[in-house]
Design a protein around this motif. Structure first.
Motif, PDB file in Angstrom:
ATOM      1  N   ASP A  49       5.559  -4.890  -0.507  1.00  0.00           N
ATOM      2  CA  ASP A  49       4.130  -4.997  -0.193  1.00  0.00           C
ATOM      3  C   ASP A  49       3.351  -5.402  -1.434  1.00  0.00           C
ATOM      4  OD1 ASP A  49       2.900  -2.708  -1.670  1.00  0.00           O
ATOM      5  OD2 ASP A  49       4.099  -1.466  -0.343  1.00  0.00           O
TER       6      ASP A  49
ATOM      7  N   ALA B  90       3.287   1.562   3.807  1.00  0.00           N
ATOM      8  CA  ALA B  90       2.542   0.404   3.305  1.00  0.00           C
ATOM      9  C   ALA B  90       1.207   0.264   4.032  1.00  0.00           C
ATOM     10  CB  ALA B  90       3.379  -0.869   3.474  1.00  0.00           C
TER      11      ALA B  90
ATOM     12  N   VAL C 176       3.075  -7.640   3.803  1.00  0.00           N
ATOM     13  CA  VAL C 176       4.391  -7.002   3.783  1.00  0.00           C
ATOM     14  C   VAL C 176       5.455  -8.027   4.149  1.00  0.00           C
ATOM     15  CG1 VAL C 176       5.830  -5.170   4.748  1.00  0.00           C
ATOM     16  CG2 VAL C 176       3.390  -4.788   4.431  1.00  0.00           C
TER      17      VAL C 176
ATOM     18  N   MET D  97      -2.113  -5.071   8.468  1.00  0.00           N
ATOM     19  CA  MET D  97      -0.843  -5.548   7.944  1.00  0.00           C
ATOM     20  C   MET D  97      -0.643  -7.025   8.283  1.00  0.00           C
ATOM     21  SD  MET D  97       3.068  -4.166   8.632  1.00  0.00           S
ATOM     22  CE  MET D  97       2.655  -2.516   8.084  1.00  0.00           C
TER      23      MET D  97
ATOM     24  N   VAL E 256      -2.797  -5.410   4.028  1.00  0.00           N
ATOM     25  CA  VAL E 256      -1.636  -5.399   3.143  1.00  0.00           C
ATOM     26  C   VAL E 256      -0.647  -6.466   3.608  1.00  0.00           C
ATOM     27  CG1 VAL E 256      -0.541  -3.566   4.524  1.00  0.00           C
ATOM     28  CG2 VAL E 256       0.255  -4.016   2.194  1.00  0.00           C
TER      29      VAL E 256
END
Length: 221
Positions: free
Chosen positions: A163, A132, A145, A101, A143
């Motif tokens: 996201d 997510a 975010v 993330m 990802v």
């Protein structure tokens, strides 16, 4: 007994009451998860068990951050939403698979919200972030975010989590479909008298929790 001691006693009693209520709420969430797993009758793999434990850990972290936020307030009457969400988001981004993330938090939200609402908001935000992390990029890519919020003097607020993942499966309706996580988010939003909105396509998902201003009931003559 001095006025100062009386105030401290009342403050501790109120803190104990809030902690007790929030622990009971958290226990209810875990029981719901346990019952759902039991009814499925399916065996779980080691990675699936690890994800379940990550979910529980995230919910405990939310409650810990909430009570830290309450302890830091000057009057104990409100939780500064931006600070609360930033702490939750940064914590959740470190759970589970490492490095999945890339988090941005727009911490321009300096208004506070009712402590009775904060646990619900925190749990919904944590669920959106963990979803997510797990599902936005099935290929394992990092990802991106973004978390942002707005508060208004009339008690209304908006929390938005966006996201850059692959979006929901075809014909998936987030207002009715999904597993325990979506059921939990919908239930928590209903408890807030708030609306949980989703926009999604192949370029990602935008989730928005919208809490309208509270309408005061007028006394009858």
């Amino acid at each position: 007994m001095s006025i100062l001691v009386q105030r401290e006693s009342v403050g501790l009693a109120e803190a104990d009451h809030r902690i007790g209520n929030n622990l009971a709420s958290l226990s209810g969430v875990i029981r719901l998860q346990r019952n759902t797993i039991s009814k499925s009758g399916k065996p779980f793999t080691t990675p699936q068990v690890c994800m379940l434990l990550d979910d529980i850990s995230a919910r405990i972290e939310v409650m810990a951050k909430l009570h830290k936020s309450l302890a830091l307030t000057t009057n104990g009457d409100g939780v500064i939403l931006g600070d609360f969400l930033r702490e939750i988001s940064e914590t959740i981004s470190t759970l589970g698979s490492e490095g999945r993330m890339d988090l941005t938090v727009e911490n321009a939200c300096h208004g506070d919200i009712d402590p009775r609402h904060a646990l619900h908001v925190g749990l919904i935000t944590a669920e959106l972030l963990t979803n997510a992390s797990k599902y936005a990029h099935p290929s394992g890519l990092v990802v991106k975010v973004n978390v942002r919020c707005e508060t208004r003097d009339n008690g209304s607020f908006i929390v938005e989590v966006t996201d850059d993942g692959v979006g929901f499966p075809e014909n998936f309706d987030p207002s009715t479909d999904g597993g325990l996580g979506f059921q939990l988010m919908r239930s928590l939003a209903n408890g807030l008298n708030a609306e949980l909105q989703f926009e999604h396509d192949s370029l990602g998902v935008r989730a928005r929790l919208v809490k309208p201003r509270q309408i005061q009931c007028q006394p009858k003559n």
